[in-house]
Design a protein around this motif. Structure first.
Motif, PDB file in Angstrom:
ATOM      1  N   TYR A  56       0.714  -1.200  -0.533  1.00  0.00           N
ATOM      2  CA  TYR A  56       0.076   0.129   0.033  1.00  0.00           C
ATOM      3  C   TYR A  56       0.828   1.311  -0.114  1.00  0.00           C
ATOM      4  O   TYR A  56       0.692   2.535  -0.408  1.00  0.00           O
ATOM      5  N   ASN A  57       2.485   1.231   0.372  1.00  0.00           N
ATOM      6  CA  ASN A  57       2.965   2.548   0.516  1.00  0.00           C
ATOM      7  C   ASN A  57       3.012   2.641  -0.825  1.00  0.00           C
ATOM      8  O   ASN A  57       3.299   3.635  -1.632  1.00  0.00           O
ATOM      9  N   ARG A  72       1.318   2.187  -3.284  1.00  0.00           N
ATOM     10  CA  ARG A  72       0.254   1.983  -4.450  1.00  0.00           C
ATOM     11  C   ARG A  72       0.068   4.038  -3.768  1.00  0.00           C
ATOM     12  O   ARG A  72      -0.167   5.133  -4.509  1.00  0.00           O
ATOM     13  N   ARG A  73       0.214   4.016  -2.652  1.00  0.00           N
ATOM     14  CA  ARG A  73       0.151   5.548  -2.341  1.00  0.00           C
ATOM     15  C   ARG A  73       0.501   6.695  -2.675  1.00  0.00           C
ATOM     16  O   ARG A  73       1.029   7.686  -3.887  1.00  0.00           O
ATOM     17  N   ARG A  74       2.842   5.715  -3.235  1.00  0.00           N
ATOM     18  CA  ARG A  74       3.700   6.743  -3.673  1.00  0.00           C
ATOM     19  C   ARG A  74       2.811   7.326  -4.741  1.00  0.00           C
ATOM     20  O   ARG A  74       3.462   8.644  -5.884  1.00  0.00           O
ATOM     21  N   ASP A  95      -8.249   5.372  -4.861  1.00  0.00           N
ATOM     22  CA  ASP A  95      -7.214   6.192  -4.798  1.00  0.00           C
ATOM     23  C   ASP A  95      -8.311   7.483  -4.755  1.00  0.00           C
ATOM     24  O   ASP A  95      -8.946   7.633  -4.472  1.00  0.00           O
ATOM     25  N   GLU A 133      -9.704   4.039   1.691  1.00  0.00           N
ATOM     26  CA  GLU A 133      -8.719   5.006   0.729  1.00  0.00           C
ATOM     27  C   GLU A 133      -7.132   4.753   1.426  1.00  0.00           C
ATOM     28  O   GLU A 133      -6.861   4.772   2.020  1.00  0.00           O
ATOM     29  N   LEU A 134      -6.550   5.567   0.215  1.00  0.00           N
ATOM     30  CA  LEU A 134      -5.350   5.020  -0.230  1.00  0.00           C
ATOM     31  C   LEU A 134      -4.694   6.205   1.060  1.00  0.00           C
ATOM     32  O   LEU A 134      -3.790   6.180   1.898  1.00  0.00           O
ATOM     33  N   LEU A 135      -5.451   6.726   1.202  1.00  0.00           N
ATOM     34  CA  LEU A 135      -4.326   8.159   2.060  1.00  0.00           C
ATOM     35  C   LEU A 135      -5.393   8.538   3.177  1.00  0.00           C
ATOM     36  O   LEU A 135      -5.308   9.602   3.968  1.00  0.00           O
ATOM     37  N   THR A 170      -0.227  11.044   3.827  1.00  0.00           N
ATOM     38  CA  THR A 170      -0.265  10.479   2.892  1.00  0.00           C
ATOM     39  C   THR A 170       1.423  10.065   3.016  1.00  0.00           C
ATOM     40  O   THR A 170       1.923  10.053   1.652  1.00  0.00           O
ATOM     41  N   ASP A 186       4.310   6.934   4.098  1.00  0.00           N
ATOM     42  CA  ASP A 186       4.271   5.924   4.335  1.00  0.00           C
ATOM     43  C   ASP A 186       4.151   5.041   6.023  1.00  0.00           C
ATOM     44  O   ASP A 186       3.907   5.812   6.869  1.00  0.00           O
ATOM     45  N   PRO A 215      -3.891   0.266   6.704  1.00  0.00           N
ATOM     46  CA  PRO A 215      -3.684   1.283   6.490  1.00  0.00           C
ATOM     47  C   PRO A 215      -5.417   1.287   5.608  1.00  0.00           C
ATOM     48  O   PRO A 215      -6.288   0.481   6.531  1.00  0.00           O
TER      49      PRO A 215
END
Ligand code: BJW
Length: 230
Positions: free
Chosen positions: A54-55, A57-59, A92, A109-111, A125, A127, A144
């Motif tokens: 997930y880090n 994908r978030r990046r 996303d 949500e990733l964020l 936002t 890692d 996450p």
């Protein structure tokens, strides 16, 4: 009463922004087994792998932008006189960045991150790892804010209530493999018009009254223009 509209989006709407879908030949599940990264058991067994998945994908969100399909849905929301609910399975933030006011992220949500101790959901936002402190209680471990297989998707009551009274249901870029989202078309009331927009017919395509086959960046702006004219 002005008509009530529910839109469901899946990974296909973000594909042309550069985010991989799940089930395509080059999709996310090609590199990772679902059971290794998208289940509570995977997180218990190997949290470092799940955090890393997930880090990354978030990046990757930093390198992509909303496309004309996201922008058209935001425009539709502004123009629509009746009830409007945008439900997305995507984690996303491209609907928000396109201007959609309040998309319902049924798979999380990733964020965002969720505390395993106090359950608070916080914006996130950076890692994430098992040393990241919960901003709310300061001691709980964070995970996450993602709905994994076997977990209950978010805000299901609100979604079903709105589906039952909607006049138009549109599914965009989702394969129909994952429930409960794949069953939404069956939950809409008998009066409603149902339409699927997809690069190829989904697994539940037969349940829709109408289909348009093609790329989201072409089909969605054209459909929105049509709705706004009518
Ligand atoms: C384009 C395009 C372009 C490409 N233009 N289009 C009933 C029957 C059977 C099984 C179940 C059932 N009920 C529940 C289950 C179990 C399970 C499930 O569905 N399993 C199936 C795989 C069989 N469901 C669950 O566990 C769910 N929870 C639940 O039901 O809770 C109730 C419950 C709780 C406890 C006990 C019992 C019941 C939770 C599901 C969570 C899904 N999570 C994931 C991963 C996490 C998020 C992440 O990491 O990002 O969410 S799985 C993954 O699939 C992700 C997606 O949101 C989801 C849907 O995928 P999507 O969006 O459809 O993507 P793809 O790749 O499949 O398709 C892309 C589509 O786009 C394709 O159609 C392309 O053609 C198209 N496309 N380019 C237009 N340019």
């Amino acid at each position: 009463m002005p008509p009530s509209l529910v839109i469901l989006t899946g990974a296909g709407i973000s594909a042309e922004s550069g985010l991989r879908t799940f089930r395509a030949a080059d999709g996310l599940w090609e590199d990772h087994r679902v059971e290794d990264v998208a289940t509570p058991e995977a997180f218990a067994r190997n949290p470092a792998l799940v955090y890393r998945f997930y880090n990354e994908r978030r990046r990757s969100l930093g390198a992509v932008r909303p496309n004309p399909a996201h922008l058209a849905l935001a425009e539709l929301e502004r123009a629509w006189a009746g009830e409007f609910l945008l439900v997305t399975q995507n984690v996303d933030d491209l609907h928000e960045r396109a201007g959609s006011r309040n998309p319902l992220h049924m798979h999380g949500e990733l964020l965002k991150a969720r505390c395993l101790a106090c359950r608070a959901v916080s914006d996130w936002t950076e890692d994430l790892d098992d040393r990241s402190p919960c901003p709310a209680c300061t001691h709980g471990r964070l995970r996450p804010h993602i709905v994994w297989f076997g977990e209950m998707p978010l805000e299901m009551e609100r979604i079903y209530r709105t589906l039952e009274r909607c006049d138009l249901f549109v599914a965009i870029g989702t394969s129909g493999h994952v429930y409960p989202a794949a069953g939404f078309v069956e939950a809409v009331g008998p009066r409603a018009r149902t339409l699927e927009l997809n690069l190829e017919p989904s697994r539940v395509a037969d349940a829709f009254q109408e289909h348009r086959v093609g790329r989201a960046t072409e089909l969605v702006p054209a459909f929105v223009a049509e709705l706004c004219r009518s």
